[in-house]
Design an enzyme around this catalytic site. Structure first.
Site, PDB file in Angstrom:
ATOM      1  N   CYS A   2       0.842  -1.198   0.000  1.00 35.60           N
ATOM      2  CA  CYS A   2       0.000   0.000   0.000  1.00 35.60           C
ATOM      3  C   CYS A   2       0.875   1.244   0.000  1.00 35.60           C
ATOM      4  CB  CYS A   2      -0.880  -0.001   1.237  1.00 35.60           C
ATOM      5  SG  CYS A   2      -1.744  -1.547   1.480  1.00 35.60           S
ATOM      6  N   ARG A  27       1.782   1.816  -5.854  1.00 34.73           N
ATOM      7  CA  ARG A  27       2.052   0.765  -4.865  1.00 34.73           C
ATOM      8  C   ARG A  27       0.814  -0.081  -4.576  1.00 34.73           C
ATOM      9  NH1 ARG A  27       6.873   2.059  -2.157  1.00 34.73           N
ATOM     10  NH2 ARG A  27       6.404   0.429  -0.678  1.00 34.73           N
ATOM     11  N   TRP A  75      -3.798  -2.007  -1.359  1.00 33.98           N
ATOM     12  CA  TRP A  75      -3.743  -3.252  -2.130  1.00 33.98           C
ATOM     13  C   TRP A  75      -4.258  -4.311  -1.160  1.00 33.98           C
ATOM     14  CZ3 TRP A  75      -1.662  -8.170  -2.049  1.00 33.98           C
ATOM     15  CH2 TRP A  75      -1.604  -8.848  -3.275  1.00 33.98           C
ATOM     16  N   ASN A 101       0.157  -0.593   6.189  1.00 38.06           N
ATOM     17  CA  ASN A 101       0.665  -1.415   5.093  1.00 38.06           C
ATOM     18  C   ASN A 101       1.232  -2.675   5.716  1.00 38.06           C
ATOM     19  OD1 ASN A 101       1.822  -2.451   2.764  1.00 38.06           O
ATOM     20  ND2 ASN A 101       3.651  -1.178   2.919  1.00 38.06           N
ATOM     21  N   GLY A 102       0.932  -3.839   5.156  1.00 38.04           N
ATOM     22  CA  GLY A 102       1.483  -5.080   5.694  1.00 38.04           C
ATOM     23  C   GLY A 102       0.379  -6.000   6.176  1.00 38.04           C
ATOM     24  N   GLU A 484      11.055 -12.878 -19.706  1.00 35.98           N
ATOM     25  CA  GLU A 484      10.723 -11.499 -19.334  1.00 35.98           C
ATOM     26  C   GLU A 484       9.720 -10.904 -20.328  1.00 35.98           C
ATOM     27  OE1 GLU A 484      10.805  -9.594 -16.967  1.00 35.98           O
ATOM     28  OE2 GLU A 484      10.913  -7.535 -17.642  1.00 35.98           O
ATOM     29  N   LYS A 488       6.013  -9.504 -19.220  1.00 35.38           N
ATOM     30  CA  LYS A 488       5.520  -8.149 -19.506  1.00 35.38           C
ATOM     31  C   LYS A 488       4.121  -8.224 -20.115  1.00 35.38           C
ATOM     32  CE  LYS A 488       7.586  -6.197 -17.570  1.00 35.38           C
ATOM     33  NZ  LYS A 488       8.701  -6.545 -16.756  1.00 35.38           N
ATOM     34  N   GLU A 491       1.504  -9.281 -17.525  1.00 37.36           N
ATOM     35  CA  GLU A 491       1.249  -8.249 -16.506  1.00 37.36           C
ATOM     36  C   GLU A 491       0.349  -7.137 -17.003  1.00 37.36           C
ATOM     37  OE1 GLU A 491       5.479  -7.207 -15.447  1.00 37.36           O
ATOM     38  OE2 GLU A 491       4.614  -7.214 -13.446  1.00 37.36           O
ATOM     39  N   HIS A 507      10.046 -31.146 -26.155  1.00 39.70           N
ATOM     40  CA  HIS A 507       9.693 -31.912 -24.952  1.00 39.70           C
ATOM     41  C   HIS A 507       8.302 -31.570 -24.450  1.00 39.70           C
ATOM     42  CE1 HIS A 507      13.762 -33.409 -24.952  1.00 39.70           C
ATOM     43  NE2 HIS A 507      14.180 -32.160 -25.116  1.00 39.70           N
ATOM     44  N   LYS A 609       3.373  -2.465  -7.146  1.00 37.17           N
ATOM     45  CA  LYS A 609       4.777  -2.293  -7.510  1.00 37.17           C
ATOM     46  C   LYS A 609       5.708  -3.014  -6.546  1.00 37.17           C
ATOM     47  CE  LYS A 609       8.131  -0.532  -9.861  1.00 37.17           C
ATOM     48  NZ  LYS A 609       8.364  -1.154 -11.164  1.00 37.17           N
TER      49      LYS A 609
HETATM   50  C1  AGP Z   1       8.055  -6.805 -12.866  1.00 34.62           C
HETATM   51  O1  AGP Z   1       7.481  -6.268 -13.995  1.00 34.62           O
HETATM   52  C2  AGP Z   1       7.114  -7.129 -11.802  1.00 34.62           C
HETATM   53  N1  AGP Z   1       6.279  -6.061 -11.447  1.00 34.62           N
HETATM   54  C3  AGP Z   1       7.589  -8.002 -10.667  1.00 34.62           C
HETATM   55  O2  AGP Z   1       7.795  -9.269 -11.207  1.00 34.62           O
HETATM   56  C4  AGP Z   1       8.856  -7.581  -9.888  1.00 34.62           C
HETATM   57  O3  AGP Z   1       9.980  -7.671 -10.705  1.00 34.62           O
HETATM   58  C5  AGP Z   1       9.004  -8.471  -8.652  1.00 34.62           C
HETATM   59  O4  AGP Z   1       7.884  -8.298  -7.824  1.00 34.62           O
HETATM   60  C6  AGP Z   1      10.263  -8.190  -7.873  1.00 34.62           C
HETATM   61  O5  AGP Z   1      10.300  -6.888  -7.396  1.00 34.62           O
HETATM   62  P1  AGP Z   1      11.619  -6.250  -6.805  1.00 34.62           P
HETATM   63  O6  AGP Z   1      12.627  -6.181  -7.896  1.00 34.62           O
HETATM   64  O7  AGP Z   1      11.204  -4.895  -6.332  1.00 34.62           O
HETATM   65  O8  AGP Z   1      12.069  -7.144  -5.692  1.00 34.62           O
END
Ligand code: AGP
Length: 614
Positions: A2, A27, A75, A101-102, A484, A488, A491, A507, A609
């Site tokens: 959050c 966040r 969140w 937060n948490g 990666e 992307k 996400e 395989h 984030k």
């Molecule tokens: C990346 O696009 C993501 N949002 C996510 O996978 C991110 O890389 C992951 O949560 C790790 O975050 P960090 O690098 O802040 O530890």
């Protein structure tokens, strides 16, 4: 996960808090709320949905112009994202307002006790118990600071709490345990935030706190103590980026802006790494050369995109340094009883420096006496603070939830680490290390070249808006790039996307291939004959089964032409460095496709984030 803001000063608190929340909305963004202290009463509003919903509610029903307030973007963890579960939460007498937060792990037990004493809960959250407990404490006659210390001693889990007391209007009190919180130091005003973006337009002077500390801000000052009340000192630092870095700069999305910032971010991350004697220097390293010479195994731990950077690091470190490297998902690490000794180096890669899985993993490693080195983009965050050394990436703030410049700069840091280890251990000659550094220093220019072709990639993305599935193929260092690229797309475009090592096709995954399925193929440079040729065979195999092959290959690679339905050329670079240029078109592709599909690229559904809960 959050976003949290607190303010006390002379400015209208509503404006400061809402602006801070806007900058922290990345966040968490499923609900938002604010509480102000107004002449002995708490005034609060909170709404499900994005911050805009709260702003509209406030516009319809204005809040008082006062100068102390707190705010939150959520969140959800406990209870769905509804108005009633949004923060702030109030005590039953409405004396205290609190944001969190948490996760408070013992909330059920605390809630049971409060309910048995007749407290009626107004939400499904774990947070609300803390508001009631604070109010209970205040009723005993202590002030908000002491009340917070007393409450925190009884909480389990990870939390940042920020609270105000209607009877003490010039004080905001916060606490942290395993969850981010920074203080902004102003003139006649002070701030609290989950990160410095919350107050960067007001001050660039910040203070970081340790675990299990309570901080009290008033107009006049800041004081810090432990949960047991012992006075403590925070560490002050200057933030070296400004408001413009936290704005979109004419782009439609932060993500797109951040993709285009990559040449600068790469150059900044390479700056000052070579000493006048030509040797590499990593001055935030804090581990001695002898410590590094004693290393006989490296374990890289990370999550998501950072994990893929770790996969690339494995190829580079093993090749240049001849040290065995394991790459492990942070969330799995602790649970398999990893073999760790004092000669194991654990490298934790985290853009945010706050990822709970990664943090818990490094704590586990340190208990086993292993040395921990962090690769991180966020100064003052928890992971570098709890590590034996750190290599900071210099990407500047990354706001888009989908990591882009964070990834590229992590790659640079991984290469630097690998070269530094090679230098210290003597596994590469100085001129070889220098040659790779020269090649790395050419990377910002190469990325510019790729970005200059953005329109070509955007057109390709527009051609694929009707596809529901996209595959990605790579080999060697191109394999993490494929993963990666797929991440992307998942996400931000919410498409089914999978990355595969091309050699694995036969395989199983080749069964997925059907007429017209788009497959993005990362072709290794020709210098690696076998690798390159094997990749071409893989591409032929999927094409023969009807796939539409979208190939990324180096300039001048004519061998790929007969097998590529679409060819996007990349600058010629060494195979180990190719991920830096190859991932950029995949970022552009995902960004444009998600835009065309009408998604919120910066704040994709269900994500946040910085993942500060396990
Ligand atoms: C990346 O696009 C993501 N949002 C996510 O996978 C991110 O890389 C992951 O949560 C790790 O975050 P960090 O690098 O802040 O530890």
């Amino acid at each position: 996960m959050c976003g949290i803001v607190g303010y006390v000063g002379a400015k209208p608190a509503e404006a400061v808090v809402i602006e801070g929340l806007r900058r922290l909305e990345y966040r968490g963004y499923d609900s938002a709320g604010i509480a102000l202290v107004d002449g002995g009463a708490i005034v609060s509003d909170k709404r499900a949905g994005k911050l805009a919903n709260l702003e509209k509610a406030i516009a319809d029903s204005p809040l008082p112009q006062v100068t102390t307030g707190i705010g939150h973007t959520r969140w959800a963890t406990h209870g769905p994202p509804t108005d009633r579960n949004a923060h702030p939460h109030l005590g039953r007498a409405r004396r205290v307002a609190l944001v969190h937060n948490g996760i408070i792990e013992n909330f059920a037990e605390l809630r049971g006790r409060l309910e048995s004493e007749g407290v009626e809960m107004a939400s499904d959250t774990d947070t609300e118990v803390a508001a009631h407990l604070l109010e209970e404490q205040l009723e005993t006659g202590v002030d908000l600071t002491v009340a917070m210390q007393n409450v925190c001693r009884g909480l389990e889990g990870a939390f940042t709490l920020v609270a105000v007391d209607s009877q003490d209007p010039d004080r905001v009190v916060a606490a942290r345990r395993n969850s981010p919180l920074v203080v902004g130091i102003g003139e006649g005003e002070n701030f609290l935030g989950s990160d410095v973006a919350a107050f960067i337009e007001h001050t660039r002077e910040a203070m970081e706190l340790d675990q299990d500390q309570v901080v009290t801000i008033t107009r006049e000052g800041v004081s810090v103590s432990g949960f047991d009340g012992t006075p403590a000192e925070g560490r002050r630092y200057h933030v070296d980026w400004d408001l413009s870095a936290a704005e979109k700069d004419g782009h439609d999305w932060f993500m797109r802006k951040e993709i285009f910032e990559q040449p600068r971010a790469l150059a900044d991350s390479l700056l000052g790494r070579r000493g006048t004697d030509g040797l590499l220097q990593l001055d935030e390293m804090r581990l001695s050369d002898q410590d590094l010479r004693d290393i006989d195994k490296i374990i890289i731990i990370a999550a998501g995109t950072s994990f893929y950077a770790g996969m690339v690091a494995k190829y580079a470190i093993e090749h240049w340094c001849r040290i065995p490297v394991e790459v492990e998902l942070a969330s799995e690490f602790r649970y398999r009883d990893p073999i760790l000794t004092a000669s194991t180096l654990v490298v934790a890669i985290s853009q945010s420096g706050e990822t709970a899985d990664t943090l818990q993993a490094i704590r586990h490693a340190r208990v086993q006496r292993s040395k921990v080195l962090a690769i991180c983009n966020t100064n003052g965050s928890t992971i570098p603070r709890e590590s034996d050394g750190v290599i900071y990436t210099h990407a500047g703030p990354e706001i888009g939830v989908a990591s882009t410049k964070g990834f590229l700069t992590q790659l640079v840091a991984c290469y630097l680490l690998a070269l530094y280890l090679a230098q210290v251990k003597g596994t590469r000659f100085g001129d070889e290390i220098s040659q790779v550094m020269d090649q790395l220093e050419e990377m910002p220019g190469h990325v510019e070249t790729v970005l200059a072709k953005a329109e070509e990639v955007y057109a390709l993305a527009r051609d694929h808006v009707d596809n529901r599935s996209v595959l990605f193929l790579g080999r060697h260092a191109g394999y993490p790039v494929a993963l990666e690229g797929a991440l992307k797309l998942k996400e931000i475009a919410y498409l089914h996307a999978e990355g595969f090592a091309a050699g694995e096709l036969k395989h199983g995954p080749i069964a997925l291939v059907e007429e017209g399925l788009p497959i993005l193929c990362v072709v290794p440079p020709r210098g690696r004959d076998q690798l390159h040729d094997k990749m071409i065979s893989g591409i032929q195999e999927v094409r023969a089964r009807g796939a539409r092959t979208l190939c990324l290959a180096e300039e001048g690679d004519t061998t790929i032409t007969p097998y590529a339905d679409v060819l996007i050329t990349l600058p010629q670079v060494p195979v180990l460095l190719q991920p830096i240029v190859a991932v950029v078109p995949l970022q552009l592709f995902a960004c444009e496709l998600a835009t065309q599909l009408g998604h919120d690229v910066d704040q994709p559904r269900n994500l946040a984030k910085s993942v500060t809960v396990e």
